[in-house]
Design an enzyme around this catalytic site. Structure first.
Site, PDB file in Angstrom:
ATOM      1  N   GLY A  45      42.013  39.141  41.432  1.00 55.08           N
ATOM      2  CA  GLY A  45      42.484  37.957  41.951  1.00 55.08           C
ATOM      3  C   GLY A  45      42.383  36.806  40.851  1.00 55.08           C
ATOM      4  O   GLY A  45      41.459  37.006  39.875  1.00 55.08           O
ATOM      5  N   GLN A  50      41.678  28.572  37.640  1.00 52.61           N
ATOM      6  CA  GLN A  50      40.848  29.345  36.505  1.00 52.61           C
ATOM      7  C   GLN A  50      41.771  29.696  35.397  1.00 52.61           C
ATOM      8  O   GLN A  50      41.386  29.968  34.377  1.00 52.61           O
ATOM      9  CB  GLN A  50      40.983  30.767  37.331  1.00 52.61           C
ATOM     10  N   CYS A  93      33.653  37.882  38.604  1.00 50.91           N
ATOM     11  CA  CYS A  93      34.365  36.544  38.659  1.00 50.91           C
ATOM     12  C   CYS A  93      34.868  36.687  37.336  1.00 50.91           C
ATOM     13  O   CYS A  93      34.067  36.532  36.159  1.00 50.91           O
ATOM     14  CB  CYS A  93      33.734  35.332  39.068  1.00 50.91           C
ATOM     15  N   LEU A  94      36.052  36.450  36.745  1.00 54.37           N
ATOM     16  CA  LEU A  94      36.964  36.128  35.622  1.00 54.37           C
ATOM     17  C   LEU A  94      36.092  34.928  34.957  1.00 54.37           C
ATOM     18  O   LEU A  94      36.209  34.823  33.828  1.00 54.37           O
ATOM     19  CB  LEU A  94      38.287  36.117  35.687  1.00 54.37           C
ATOM     20  N   HIS A 135      37.171  34.870  48.077  1.00 51.61           N
ATOM     21  CA  HIS A 135      36.769  34.516  46.827  1.00 51.61           C
ATOM     22  C   HIS A 135      37.732  33.380  46.129  1.00 51.61           C
ATOM     23  O   HIS A 135      37.311  32.507  45.425  1.00 51.61           O
ATOM     24  CB  HIS A 135      36.551  35.673  46.064  1.00 51.61           C
ATOM     25  N   GLU A 136      38.850  33.721  46.347  1.00 50.39           N
ATOM     26  CA  GLU A 136      39.846  32.827  45.528  1.00 50.39           C
ATOM     27  C   GLU A 136      40.184  31.569  46.241  1.00 50.39           C
ATOM     28  O   GLU A 136      40.117  30.607  45.694  1.00 50.39           O
ATOM     29  CB  GLU A 136      41.601  33.406  45.376  1.00 50.39           C
ATOM     30  N   HIS A 139      37.377  29.352  45.161  1.00 48.96           N
ATOM     31  CA  HIS A 139      37.601  28.539  43.814  1.00 48.96           C
ATOM     32  C   HIS A 139      38.540  27.490  43.873  1.00 48.96           C
ATOM     33  O   HIS A 139      38.125  26.613  43.309  1.00 48.96           O
ATOM     34  CB  HIS A 139      38.505  29.702  42.991  1.00 48.96           C
TER      35      HIS A 139
HETATM   36 NI    NI Z   1      36.353  34.247  40.546  1.00 46.39          NI
END
Ligand code: NI
Length: 180
Positions: A45, A50, A93-94, A135-136, A139
Site C-alpha cells: 500500500g 508518502q 510501513c515504507l 493504515h493508508e 497516513h
Molecule cells: Ni505506511
C-alpha cells in the site's frame, strides 16, 4: 516507468491532513508512478503523501498475498464511515523502514471513496484489505502506526525512530538548499 522517492518519518508532509482531490483529470501519471514505486519497494500500500504529494489518494495491491486473488485498488478521498470488531496484526510501513509493530484495529469497515473517474462507492470491507485501507487512511490524516501502539512498544523502537527522523530532516534540509 518512473520511481518516486519515499518520504520517511520526520518529514512534515506525513503529519498533515492531505488535500481533497477535486480534479480527477491528470491523476494517471501520478498513480502509475506510485504503483511503480510501491512495487519497487515491495510494499502492498502507498499513500500520496508518502511520495511527497499532498492529495487524498492511495493505492493497494494485495494480489500476492495468499488467498487474495487479484486485488489492486485506487482509492480517492476515502473515508471510513463505520467500523466494527477488533483484530491484531503486525504492520510495517515504507515510511518507517525496518520497523514492525503489532497494531490493533477494527476488523470490518464501511468505506466510502471515489474511483479514478470520481464516482462514489460505499463498500463493506474486512480482512487484509480492511487493514491496509485503515493504515493508508491514517497516513493521509497524518497518523503513523507508532501512534496506534502503547508507549512501551513505541519506546522499544525509539533508537530506530530517532535515526530515521534525523535522516529524514537532513534530506528535507538538502531539498530546500536547491530552491533558488
Ligand atoms: Ni505506511
Amino acid at each position: 516507468m518512473a520511481l518516486m522517492d519515499i518520504v520517511h518519518y520526520g518529514d512534515p508532509i506525513l503529519r498533515k491532513k492531505c488535500r481533497v482531490v477535486k480534479d480527477f483529470k491528470g491523476l494517471n501519471k501520478l498513480i502509475n508512478d506510485m504503483f511503480d514505486t510501491m512495487y519497487e519497494e515491495n510494499g502492498i500500500g502507498l499513500a500520496a503523501n508518502q511520495v511527497g504529494v499532498d492529495l487524498n489518494l492511495f493505492i493497494i495491491d494485495i494480489s500476492d498475498i495468499e488467498g487474495e486473488g487479484e486485488s489492486i485498488h485506487i482509492f480517492i478521498n476515502g473515508q471510513i464511515i463505520d467500523s466494527s470488531g477488533e483484530s491484531w496484526f503486525e504492520e510495517g510501513c515504507l515510511s518507517i523502514p525496518d520497523v514492525r509493530l503489532d497494531v490493533k484495529r477494527p476488523e470490518k469497515i464501511i468505506f466510502k471513496y471515489q474511483d479514478i473517474d470520481g464516482k462514489i462507492h460505499t463498500n463493506e470491507i474486512e480482512g487484509l484489505l480492511s487493514r491496509a485501507i485503515q493504515h493508508e487512511v491514517d497516513h493521509l490524516n497524518g497518523v503513523f502506526i507508532i501512534d496506534r501502539v502503547s508507549k512501551t512498544s513505541k519506546f522499544s523502537i525509539d533508537k530506530e525512530l530517532k535515526s530515521i527522523k534525523k535522516e529524514s530532516l537532513d534530506k528535507a534540509k538538502q531539498r530546500k538548499a536547491f530552491v533558488l
